[in-house]
Design a protein around this motif. Structure first.
Motif, PDB file in Angstrom:
ATOM      1  N   LEU A  26       0.821  -1.201   0.000  1.00  0.00           N
ATOM      2  CA  LEU A  26       0.000   0.000   0.000  1.00  0.00           C
ATOM      3  C   LEU A  26       0.859   1.257   0.000  1.00  0.00           C
ATOM      4  O   LEU A  26       1.916   1.281   0.623  1.00  0.00           O
ATOM      5  CB  LEU A  26      -0.868   0.018   1.264  1.00  0.00           C
ATOM      6  CG  LEU A  26      -1.863  -1.125   1.381  1.00  0.00           C
ATOM      7  CD1 LEU A  26      -2.360  -1.236   2.813  1.00  0.00           C
ATOM      8  CD2 LEU A  26      -3.013  -0.910   0.421  1.00  0.00           C
ATOM      9  N   PRO A  27       0.402   2.308  -0.645  1.00  0.00           N
ATOM     10  CA  PRO A  27       1.138   3.575  -0.600  1.00  0.00           C
ATOM     11  C   PRO A  27       0.992   4.284   0.749  1.00  0.00           C
ATOM     12  O   PRO A  27       1.760   5.170   1.077  1.00  0.00           O
ATOM     13  CB  PRO A  27       0.499   4.413  -1.711  1.00  0.00           C
ATOM     14  CG  PRO A  27      -0.814   3.772  -1.999  1.00  0.00           C
ATOM     15  CD  PRO A  27      -0.731   2.333  -1.569  1.00  0.00           C
ATOM     16  N   GLY A  28       0.007   3.854   1.552  1.00  0.00           N
ATOM     17  CA  GLY A  28      -0.173   4.480   2.855  1.00  0.00           C
ATOM     18  C   GLY A  28      -1.278   3.809   3.642  1.00  0.00           C
ATOM     19  O   GLY A  28      -1.991   2.948   3.124  1.00  0.00           O
ATOM     20  N   LEU A  29      -1.376   4.178   4.920  1.00  0.00           N
ATOM     21  CA  LEU A  29      -2.425   3.642   5.791  1.00  0.00           C
ATOM     22  C   LEU A  29      -3.208   4.799   6.394  1.00  0.00           C
ATOM     23  O   LEU A  29      -2.678   5.891   6.578  1.00  0.00           O
ATOM     24  CB  LEU A  29      -1.799   2.864   6.954  1.00  0.00           C
ATOM     25  CG  LEU A  29      -1.058   1.581   6.643  1.00  0.00           C
ATOM     26  CD1 LEU A  29      -0.381   1.070   7.906  1.00  0.00           C
ATOM     27  CD2 LEU A  29      -2.017   0.530   6.097  1.00  0.00           C
ATOM     28  N   ILE A  30      -4.454   4.519   6.753  1.00  0.00           N
ATOM     29  CA  ILE A  30      -5.249   5.489   7.494  1.00  0.00           C
ATOM     30  C   ILE A  30      -4.973   5.294   8.982  1.00  0.00           C
ATOM     31  O   ILE A  30      -4.992   4.161   9.472  1.00  0.00           O
ATOM     32  CB  ILE A  30      -6.745   5.285   7.187  1.00  0.00           C
ATOM     33  CG1 ILE A  30      -7.040   5.732   5.753  1.00  0.00           C
ATOM     34  CG2 ILE A  30      -7.605   6.045   8.189  1.00  0.00           C
ATOM     35  CD1 ILE A  30      -8.481   5.539   5.329  1.00  0.00           C
ATOM     36  N   SER A  40      -4.974  10.877  10.540  1.00  0.00           N
ATOM     37  CA  SER A  40      -4.051  11.305   9.490  1.00  0.00           C
ATOM     38  C   SER A  40      -3.763  10.136   8.566  1.00  0.00           C
ATOM     39  O   SER A  40      -4.329   9.055   8.713  1.00  0.00           O
ATOM     40  CB  SER A  40      -2.743  11.805  10.109  1.00  0.00           C
ATOM     41  OG  SER A  40      -2.173  10.774  10.902  1.00  0.00           O
ATOM     42  N   VAL A  41      -2.858  10.370   7.617  1.00  0.00           N
ATOM     43  CA  VAL A  41      -2.394   9.309   6.727  1.00  0.00           C
ATOM     44  C   VAL A  41      -0.934   9.036   7.058  1.00  0.00           C
ATOM     45  O   VAL A  41      -0.167   9.975   7.289  1.00  0.00           O
ATOM     46  CB  VAL A  41      -2.517   9.729   5.240  1.00  0.00           C
ATOM     47  CG1 VAL A  41      -1.890   8.685   4.329  1.00  0.00           C
ATOM     48  CG2 VAL A  41      -3.969   9.970   4.866  1.00  0.00           C
ATOM     49  N   VAL A  92       0.236  14.177   7.926  1.00  0.00           N
ATOM     50  CA  VAL A  92      -0.432  14.373   6.647  1.00  0.00           C
ATOM     51  C   VAL A  92      -1.944  14.345   6.880  1.00  0.00           C
ATOM     52  O   VAL A  92      -2.485  13.361   7.365  1.00  0.00           O
ATOM     53  CB  VAL A  92      -0.047  13.238   5.668  1.00  0.00           C
ATOM     54  CG1 VAL A  92      -0.738  13.440   4.324  1.00  0.00           C
ATOM     55  CG2 VAL A  92       1.466  13.179   5.498  1.00  0.00           C
ATOM     56  N   GLU A  93      -2.590  15.436   6.564  1.00  0.00           N
ATOM     57  CA  GLU A  93      -4.030  15.556   6.796  1.00  0.00           C
ATOM     58  C   GLU A  93      -4.808  14.474   6.036  1.00  0.00           C
ATOM     59  O   GLU A  93      -4.461  14.125   4.914  1.00  0.00           O
ATOM     60  CB  GLU A  93      -4.499  16.934   6.330  1.00  0.00           C
ATOM     61  CG  GLU A  93      -5.838  17.341   6.923  1.00  0.00           C
ATOM     62  CD  GLU A  93      -6.471  18.492   6.138  1.00  0.00           C
ATOM     63  OE1 GLU A  93      -7.682  18.644   6.220  1.00  0.00           O
ATOM     64  OE2 GLU A  93      -5.727  19.210   5.446  1.00  0.00           O
TER      65      GLU A  93
END
Lengths: 143, 143
Positions: A26-30, A40-41, A92-93
């Motif tokens: 994944l490019p990111g997680l919540i 945030s991310v 990161v918002e």
């Protein structure tokens, strides 16, 4: 329109979050707070930043002469650390949309905030997420 | 270490690039110049930005009252347009690494530039890419 998306808590184990990013690519997680509220991310690139020693970031040519492998350092760095520690100093918002927003409304928020991911809320709870590529899928492929 | 990654030319049809992002659910594409040299990254969120009318970006609440669906507008916007037009006015830099760089060298560059993707070059040609989550996979999973 929303899709299931992995969520981690601020106080979850960092190691598990990193494994989730790695295994699911994944490019990111919540990231959510104690009550499940969106926080945030956590971008995968931020985790890489956390793992690389700052002197190597300052001078990447040092990476060539360092003997210890990154994998060895990682185990130490992630031990007994929570997700909170992995986040950048200015998190990161995470933009949120409502579960009944239209595609255009979601696209408008994504475009305005230049974000690749929005969380979808229903009754203040995260029910999933919409990535930029998911949104493109909704608008370019016939339904 | 590098993996195959979709590449589009600056002068490729925008529509095809957008479909590639949508169908393969990618966060972005690598954009190359006429000779196959690395140019930049086209993030999926930038494409969303291109597709949403600027008056809706300025005031997302307008999205609620607009009748025409985004899907209808998209077909028009993407007709006869190249990838070059989709790129932001200041293109997103595409960092490059060499095919024989170590994991730590790649991580150092990713960390320093805060980028989620680097192109991997061999003899000046792109042979693939490494995403941040791929890099995490290399360092957190046993080999």
């Amino acid at each position: 329109m929303a899709e299931e998306f992995p969520v981690v808590g601020l106080d979850s184990a960092a190691r598990e979050a990193v494994e989730l990013l790695a295994v699911r690519r994944l490019p990111g997680l919540i990231v959510v707070g104690a009550k499940g509220e969106p926080h945030s991310v956590l971008p995968a690139s931020q985790v890489v930043r956390f793992l690389v020693p700052s002197y190597v970031q300052d001078d990447p040519s040092l990476a060539r002469v360092i003997d210890e492998s990154l994998a060895d350092q990682v185990a130490d760095k992630l031990a007994n650390v929570t997700v909170r520690r992995l986040l950048p100093s200015e998190p990161v918002e995470l933009p949120v949309v409502n579960h009944d927003d239209t595609v255009l409304e979601v696209a408008a928020i994504m475009a305005r905030l230049r974000c690749p991911l929005v969380a979808v809320l229903k009754d203040k709870k995260i029910i999933g997420a919409i990535t930029a590529s998911r949104l493109l899928e909704l608008v370019v492929t016939p339904h």
